[in-house]
Write a protein that holds these residues in place. Structure first.
Motif, PDB file in Angstrom:
ATOM      1  N   GLU A 117       7.157   0.979  10.817  1.00 60.87           N
ATOM      2  CA  GLU A 117       6.244  -0.083  10.406  1.00 60.87           C
ATOM      3  C   GLU A 117       5.016   0.061  11.287  1.00 60.87           C
ATOM      4  N   ASP A 129      -2.427  -7.985   0.679  1.00 58.87           N
ATOM      5  CA  ASP A 129      -1.774  -7.123  -0.291  1.00 58.87           C
ATOM      6  C   ASP A 129      -2.087  -5.651  -0.076  1.00 58.87           C
ATOM      7  N   SER A 130      -3.377  -5.335  -0.057  1.00 60.12           N
ATOM      8  CA  SER A 130      -3.742  -3.933   0.037  1.00 60.12           C
ATOM      9  C   SER A 130      -3.363  -3.356   1.395  1.00 60.12           C
ATOM     10  N   SER A 131      -3.460  -4.167   2.442  1.00 63.96           N
ATOM     11  CA  SER A 131      -3.113  -3.613   3.747  1.00 63.96           C
ATOM     12  C   SER A 131      -1.617  -3.336   3.834  1.00 63.96           C
ATOM     13  N   ASP A 132      -0.799  -4.188   3.213  1.00 63.60           N
ATOM     14  CA  ASP A 132       0.636  -3.944   3.202  1.00 63.60           C
ATOM     15  C   ASP A 132       0.955  -2.649   2.472  1.00 63.60           C
ATOM     16  N   LYS A 133       0.277  -2.464   1.334  1.00 64.53           N
ATOM     17  CA  LYS A 133       0.526  -1.258   0.547  1.00 64.53           C
ATOM     18  C   LYS A 133       0.099  -0.012   1.326  1.00 64.53           C
ATOM     19  N   GLU A 134      -1.062  -0.098   1.952  1.00 60.35           N
ATOM     20  CA  GLU A 134      -1.539   1.039   2.724  1.00 60.35           C
ATOM     21  C   GLU A 134      -0.632   1.337   3.901  1.00 60.35           C
ATOM     22  N   ARG A 135      -0.203   0.269   4.562  1.00 59.33           N
ATOM     23  CA  ARG A 135       0.671   0.476   5.720  1.00 59.33           C
ATOM     24  C   ARG A 135       1.992   1.110   5.301  1.00 59.33           C
ATOM     25  N   ARG A 136       2.508   0.705   4.141  1.00 55.28           N
ATOM     26  CA  ARG A 136       3.773   1.280   3.693  1.00 55.28           C
ATOM     27  C   ARG A 136       3.631   2.762   3.393  1.00 55.28           C
ATOM     28  N   ASN A 137       2.421   3.152   2.980  1.00 58.47           N
ATOM     29  CA  ASN A 137       2.185   4.550   2.650  1.00 58.47           C
ATOM     30  C   ASN A 137       2.001   5.439   3.871  1.00 58.47           C
ATOM     31  N   LYS A 207      10.261  -3.980   4.729  1.00 59.63           N
ATOM     32  CA  LYS A 207       9.494  -3.400   3.617  1.00 59.63           C
ATOM     33  C   LYS A 207       9.064  -1.958   3.855  1.00 59.63           C
TER      34      LYS A 207
END
Length: 212
Positions: A117, A129-137, A207
DNA sequence: TCTACGATTTACT
DNA sequence: GTAAATCGTAGAA
């Protein structure tokens, strides 16, 4: 005078993991690494990620291990180093896999770090939202986290208790046993019955885990 | 030397 | 769901 803002980061416990942590049974280390932090220093920049998913490899008996049968090769010899060293190798011609050795010298056991993480500061302007998606990537997979942290063959055999560019920290978090999910390891279908071993561990509900 | 393939990710049907 | 990308290395010859 700035007396109010003594930054709470100064209060955070930061203890670099030492040899005694790694020189323990691999299944124990694999689980205790959950909730620990990887710190990677690149020049003046520091990247940090919380470990949320690991896998244990226990040669020589584990058919999924590169050290199955006790063989020693140019690629796997770092697995035999005592706990706290880096075993890194390339898979599928393009992805590095970052492992931390465990147990005493001569025992080819290690823990694959499968997902982090990412800890990103200063994200005020980015939507959640977008930062979570980017971080997951960034680090949601063993190949992706090496890409993010710029880990490659130059770290082969590096001592993580002494390195100035890559180490692990305990920041006072403890993951309860009830929050640790045990599952089958991934991508080792060739390993016969050993592929059934529940030696993959991840933080329940996190996540950033690579796969459920 | 020569060949086959992988502790993954991504794109596409 | 399936398949391609891509190359260092292990094992065979």
């Amino acid at each position: 005078m700035e007396k109010t803002n003594k930054t709470k980061s100064q209060k955070i416990k930061r203890k670099k993991l030492q040899r005694d942590f790694f020189n323990q049974p691999t299944l124990k280390v694999a689980q205790e690494l959950l909730g620990k932090y990887i710190v990677r220093k690149i020049g003046s920049r520091i990247l940090t990620g919380k470990i949320v998913e690991t896998e244990a490899y226990i040669g020589p008996r584990d058919k999924a291990s590169h050290a199955f049968g006790g063989k020693v090769t140019a690629r796997n010899k770092a697995e035999y180093l005592e706990g706290g060293h880096c075993y890194i190798y390339l898979v599928y011609g393009m992805y590095w896999q970052f492992n931390v050795t465990t147990e005493r010298e001569g025992k080819p056991e290690c823990v694959l770090i499968r997902a982090l993480e990412p800890i990103i500061e200063n994200q005020k302007s980015v939507s959640k939202d977008s930062s979570d998606k980017e971080r997951r990537n960034l680090a949601g997979g063993p190949g992706k986290l090496c890409r993010w942290l710029k880990l490659d063959k130059s770290f082969y055999g590096e001592d993580l208790t002494k390195s100035e560019r890559l180490w692990l920290e305990d920041r006072g978090e403890t993951i309860k046993k009830s929050q640790i999910v045990k599952a089958k390891r991934i991508g080792i279908d060739y390993a016969r019955e050993w592929k059934e071993k529940p030696w993959r561990f991840y933080i329940k509900g996190n996540k950033f885990v690579s796969r459920y």
